[in-house]
Structures are given as structure tokens and as C-alpha cells.
Design an enzyme around this catalytic site. Structure first.
Site, short mmCIF file in Angstrom:
data_model
loop_
_atom_site.label_atom_id
_atom_site.label_comp_id
_atom_site.label_asym_id
_atom_site.label_seq_id
_atom_site.Cartn_x
_atom_site.Cartn_y
_atom_site.Cartn_z
N HIS A 231 -80.50 18.00 -42.46
CA HIS A 231 -79.71 16.77 -42.34
C HIS A 231 -80.14 15.96 -41.12
O HIS A 231 -79.32 15.34 -40.45
CB HIS A 231 -78.22 17.09 -42.27
CG HIS A 231 -77.37 16.07 -42.99
ND1 HIS A 231 -76.99 16.22 -44.29
CD2 HIS A 231 -76.85 14.88 -42.59
CE1 HIS A 231 -76.25 15.18 -44.66
NE2 HIS A 231 -76.16 14.35 -43.64
N SER B 203 -77.30 6.57 -51.31
CA SER B 203 -76.26 7.49 -50.87
C SER B 203 -74.92 7.16 -51.52
O SER B 203 -74.62 5.99 -51.77
CB SER B 203 -76.12 7.41 -49.34
OG SER B 203 -74.97 8.10 -48.89
N TYR C 255 -75.94 5.75 -34.70
CA TYR C 255 -75.69 6.52 -35.93
C TYR C 255 -77.00 7.07 -36.48
O TYR C 255 -77.08 8.23 -36.92
CB TYR C 255 -75.02 5.62 -36.97
CG TYR C 255 -74.90 6.25 -38.34
CD1 TYR C 255 -73.95 7.24 -38.58
CD2 TYR C 255 -75.72 5.85 -39.40
CE1 TYR C 255 -73.83 7.83 -39.84
CE2 TYR C 255 -75.60 6.42 -40.65
CZ TYR C 255 -74.65 7.41 -40.87
OH TYR C 255 -74.54 7.98 -42.12
N LYS D 293 -80.63 19.02 -51.94
CA LYS D 293 -81.06 18.65 -50.59
C LYS D 293 -80.22 19.38 -49.54
O LYS D 293 -78.99 19.39 -49.64
CB LYS D 293 -80.96 17.13 -50.39
CG LYS D 293 -81.37 16.63 -49.02
CD LYS D 293 -81.31 15.10 -48.98
CE LYS D 293 -81.75 14.56 -47.63
NZ LYS D 293 -80.75 14.80 -46.57
N THR E 64 -76.50 16.78 -52.15
CA THR E 64 -76.55 17.22 -50.76
C THR E 64 -75.57 18.37 -50.56
O THR E 64 -74.38 18.23 -50.82
CB THR E 64 -76.21 16.06 -49.80
OG1 THR E 64 -77.22 15.05 -49.93
CG2 THR E 64 -76.16 16.53 -48.36
N TYR F 182 -72.48 13.89 -52.72
CA TYR F 182 -71.94 14.99 -51.95
C TYR F 182 -71.03 15.80 -52.87
O TYR F 182 -70.62 15.32 -53.94
CB TYR F 182 -71.12 14.48 -50.76
CG TYR F 182 -71.92 13.75 -49.74
CD1 TYR F 182 -72.76 14.42 -48.86
CD2 TYR F 182 -71.85 12.36 -49.63
CE1 TYR F 182 -73.50 13.75 -47.91
CE2 TYR F 182 -72.59 11.67 -48.68
CZ TYR F 182 -73.41 12.37 -47.82
OH TYR F 182 -74.15 11.70 -46.90
N ARG G 154 -78.38 16.59 -37.80
CA ARG G 154 -77.04 16.03 -37.63
C ARG G 154 -75.94 17.00 -38.05
O ARG G 154 -74.77 16.66 -38.00
CB ARG G 154 -76.91 14.73 -38.43
CG ARG G 154 -77.76 13.61 -37.85
CD ARG G 154 -77.83 12.41 -38.77
NE ARG G 154 -76.54 11.80 -39.04
CZ ARG G 154 -75.89 11.00 -38.21
NH1 ARG G 154 -76.40 10.74 -37.01
NH2 ARG G 154 -74.73 10.47 -38.54
N ARG H 231 -71.06 14.80 -33.85
CA ARG H 231 -72.06 13.87 -33.33
C ARG H 231 -71.37 13.03 -32.25
O ARG H 231 -70.60 12.11 -32.55
CB ARG H 231 -72.60 13.01 -34.46
CG ARG H 231 -73.13 13.87 -35.62
CD ARG H 231 -73.12 13.15 -36.95
NE ARG H 231 -73.39 14.09 -38.05
CZ ARG H 231 -73.35 13.73 -39.33
NH1 ARG H 231 -73.05 12.49 -39.68
NH2 ARG H 231 -73.58 14.63 -40.27
N GLN I 92 -77.78 9.98 -54.79
CA GLN I 92 -77.35 11.17 -54.04
C GLN I 92 -75.84 11.32 -54.09
O GLN I 92 -75.10 10.34 -53.94
CB GLN I 92 -77.82 11.06 -52.59
CG GLN I 92 -77.34 12.17 -51.68
CD GLN I 92 -76.02 11.83 -50.97
OE1 GLN I 92 -75.63 10.66 -50.91
NE2 GLN I 92 -75.35 12.83 -50.46
#
Length: 388
Positions: free
Chosen positions: A276, A107, A25, A252, A156, A130, A279, A165, A128
Site C-alpha cells: 500500500h 479507486s 496525502y 492487490k 484491495t 475495498y 501507508r 498516517r 478497484q
């Protein structure tokens, strides 16, 4: 234990001590991983100018990031699932950052919650978020961050949909981890990691479970996460998020100068030049190659940080000398956390600081705040000459 002298030493130890799905990861990118690789290798194309017969006594790496005093221009980046790399990982990383005098960023998709980290630290940390579809959850998330006295908000903006991924898909990555014959066999070899996980109650996304509507356990969390990210995100929505937060806001995920200008327009206090960690969009420019053009576009209007690819103190030196006010480190601290817990994060910070301090001195500078492009040799066309 062999002597640990660089971040790569921590990575090798980390690989031996953490289950494969969580190592993969951290140590993976999307699709062919071109951008993931170039985030680090592009730093090597920039050379340093050595200077001699310069007074190197009384050096200082202290500076500020979004008005906050820091012992060096580094913040720990938001990394999801940090608490699966090591039991209570976010708490341990936050403690190490606090003691070292650098910001820690929690996060949204952390294992330890905002409240968990606040209860186990004494200084404010960054949080952070999203941009998610669930507006009620988002509003309450902001209120929880305010209640925890988080000192900056990091939004973000480069995860409206997930880049593919391959390793994460093949490993069946989840929190808690999916128990297959292969994953159980691998986890059984990671005794220290397993004992830590057995000794903690924190094994799921505690910022979400019990807080988002309809999410009460791992099975409902999986469905919520798959539908959570908002593909309709635009700058107007980011402007609304900015209004919901009274303190510094950092955006970000900026890699194009046009988006950097938009971040200025919505009233952000800082941006993070980031792809990122390679990623998301594979084939995008490395962050360090994107930095010069962004600095030229907005460097006098907004504070600029850089994320993605930092593995040495010299990388920090190069980014700051090119104009960044500071950098974020993700993988570098995760390697230390997985290898040695809180002590490993401290070790990673010590390594980076020593490399930064020594290299700065050998370039003839005593204060990190005086760094500029004069100490660098940047190849012609480094930031790109592309057909329009």
C-alpha cells in the site's frame, strides 16, 4: 518552465502547485515511514548488467497484462482522492493512460465516479474495490462497474483497518477539504488548483455519495467512511467477491508468499505485490524485496504485478526482470497530474517509457518480454534470510 526530464522534476512542480494536505496525502507513509522510504531505496541496491555490441534496433516495450495489450508493462494504480490533486483528476489520468496504451485503475474512493470516467473515455478501464461492510453497496458497486464495461476488477485486501498516517491526521484530510485558517491560507496560494476546483462539480466521493445507504452529503460520508472497512475479511469472503465478477480479478496487497498461494486458491487471475505504498504496516518489507520469494512460490501459477516504489523506468526494468508481468504506478502519475493535469500524466508516462526503453537496450535486450534475471546483479540475501 524548466526542462522536465525525470519524475522527481514533476514531484517538485507538484509540491508547488497543490495544497499541502493533498501533497502530504500522496507523499507520506504510516508511522516512521520506514517502508515508504525503502520501497524506493531498495531498488537502488539492485544493479544492471551493461552489454555492448548487441543489435539494439527494433526495440519493443509492448506486452500484455491480464490478457490486455499494453504499450509498456505499466498500469496506473488506484489512488483515492485523485480528483482533489487536480480538478476532475481521475478523468484526466484515465484519458492520458488510454492515449498512451496502458490501463487506468479507478479507486472506489475516487472523486470522479465510475460513470464520470466511463462517459469521458472510450476504452474500458480497471476498477478497484475495498472489502466493505455494506454488502448491498458492494453488490451495486459491482453492477455499476459491469455497466461501465470495466475490463478488470482489482480487490484491495490490505486495508481492513487504517494504518496511522500522521500528516493526514494533522492536516485534517477530507474531501471536500476541511476549511481551517491554515488550510485556507495554503489553498489561497495555489491559484491554478483553486480555479480548477471552482470550475468543477466533482469535489466529493461520487462513487459513494448518493449510492451508499444514508450517505447524501459530506457530513454523512465522514461517518460512513470511518465505519466502512470490514475488519472480518477472510479468504472465504474474497472467494465470494470473485464469484460476483465475470472478468479478470486482480488481488492487490500481497506481500507474503503464503497469501500469494491463497490468492491462487481463490481463483484470482493476478496478484499485485504491494504494501500500500508504505501507508499501512510500517516496518513491512519493501515490495521489490518481497517479490523474489513470491515469484518462487507462485510465479508459474498466477500473473504477478508489483506496486509501491516505482519512480523510474529502471525500476520497471528491474521488477519485470525479476519476474513481474508488469507494475502499477501511483505517486509517479499523481506528481504529473498535480503538476500539469492530463499533460503531466502523459509526461510521467513518457519519462518512464524512455527510461525503460533506453535501459533495456543498454542491457542488451530489444523486447521487454525477454527480460530475465540475467541482466540483474542482485545482492546476496536481498530477499531476506530471517530467523524462523
Amino acid at each position: 518552465m524548466p526542462a522536465i526530464t525525470c519524475i522527481e522534476d514533476l514531484r517538485r512542480l507538484y509540491e508547488r502547485r497543490v495544497p499541502r494536505m493533498f501533497y502530504d496525502y500522496a507523499e507520506t507513509g504510516s508511522w516512521t515511514e520506514q517502508t515508504f522510504r525503502e520501497n524506493t531505496t531498495d531498488f537502488q541496491k539492485i544493479y544492471l548488467r551493461q552489454r555492448v555490441a548487441v543489435d539494439m534496433a527494433g526495440r519493443s516495450t509492448a506486452t500484455q497484462m491480464v490478457g490486455q495489450d499494453v504499450s509498456m508493462p505499466v498500469a496506473l494504480a488506484p489512488v483515492g482522492l485523485t480528483g482533489m490533486q487536480c480538478a476532475d483528476g481521475e478523468i484526466k489520468a484515465a484519458r492520458a493512460a488510454e492515449k498512451f496504451g496502458v490501463p487506468f485503475t479507478l479507486s472506489t474512493l475516487s472523486i470522479c465516479s465510475i460513470e464520470d470516467v466511463a462517459e469521458n473515455t472510450s476504452k474500458p478501464f480497471w476498477f478497484q474495490v475495498y472489502t466493505l461492510r455494506d454488502e448491498d453497496f458492494m453488490k451495486r458497486l459491482f453492477e455499476r462497474a459491469k455497466a461501465a464495461k470495466c475490463s478488470a476488477l482489482v480487490i484491495t485486501v490490505d486495508l481492513q483497518m487504517m494504518g496511522q498516517r500522521h500528516k493526514d491526521i494533522k492536516n485534517g484530510l477530507s474531501a471536500p477539504p476541511k476549511l481551517t485558517l491554515k488550510s485556507v491560507a495554503n489553498m489561497a496560494t495555489k491559484v491554478q488548483w483553486g480555479l480548477g476546483m471552482l470550475g468543477t462539480k466533482r469535489r466529493e466521493f461520487r462513487n459513494v455519495v448518493g449510492h451508499a445507504s444514508g450517505v447524501s452529503d459530506a457530513s454523512s460520508l465522514t461517518k460512513w467512511t470511518a465505519e466502512a472497512f470490514d475488519p472480518s475479511l477472510d479468504w472465504e469472503k474474497i472467494r465470494e467477491f470473485r464469484k460476483m465478477w465475470d472478468g479478470p480479478v486482480i488481488i492487490k496487497g500481497i506481500i507474503d508468499p503464503r497469501d500469494a498461494k491463497e490468492a491462487v486458491n481463490v481463483g484470482a487471475d493476478a496478484i499485485v505485490v504491494s504494501n500500500h505504498g508504505g501507508r499501512q504496516l510500517d516496518g513491512a518489507l519493501s515490495s521489490i524485496r518481497a517479490l523474489p520469494e513470491i515469484m518462487d512460490a507462485v510465479g508459474d501459477k498466477i500473473e504477478v504485478h508489483l506496486d509501491s516504489g516505482i519512480r523510474t523506468g529502471q525500476d520497471i526494468l528491474k521488477a519485470v526482470s525479476m519476474g513481474a508481468k508488469g507494475v502499477m504506478i501511483g505517486r509517479s502519475f499523481v506528481y504529473g497530474l498535480g503538476a500539469m493535469g492530463e499533460d503531466g500524466v502523459t509526461k510521467a508516462l513518457e519519462i518512464l517509457h524512455k527510461e525503460l526503453d533506453t535501459s533495456m537496450a543498454l542491457c542488451g535486450r530489444r523486447d521487454v518480454k525477454t527480460l530475465d534475471r540475467d541482466i540483474l546483479m542482485i545482492p546476496e540475501g536481498f530477499s531476506g534470510r530471517w530467523e524462523s
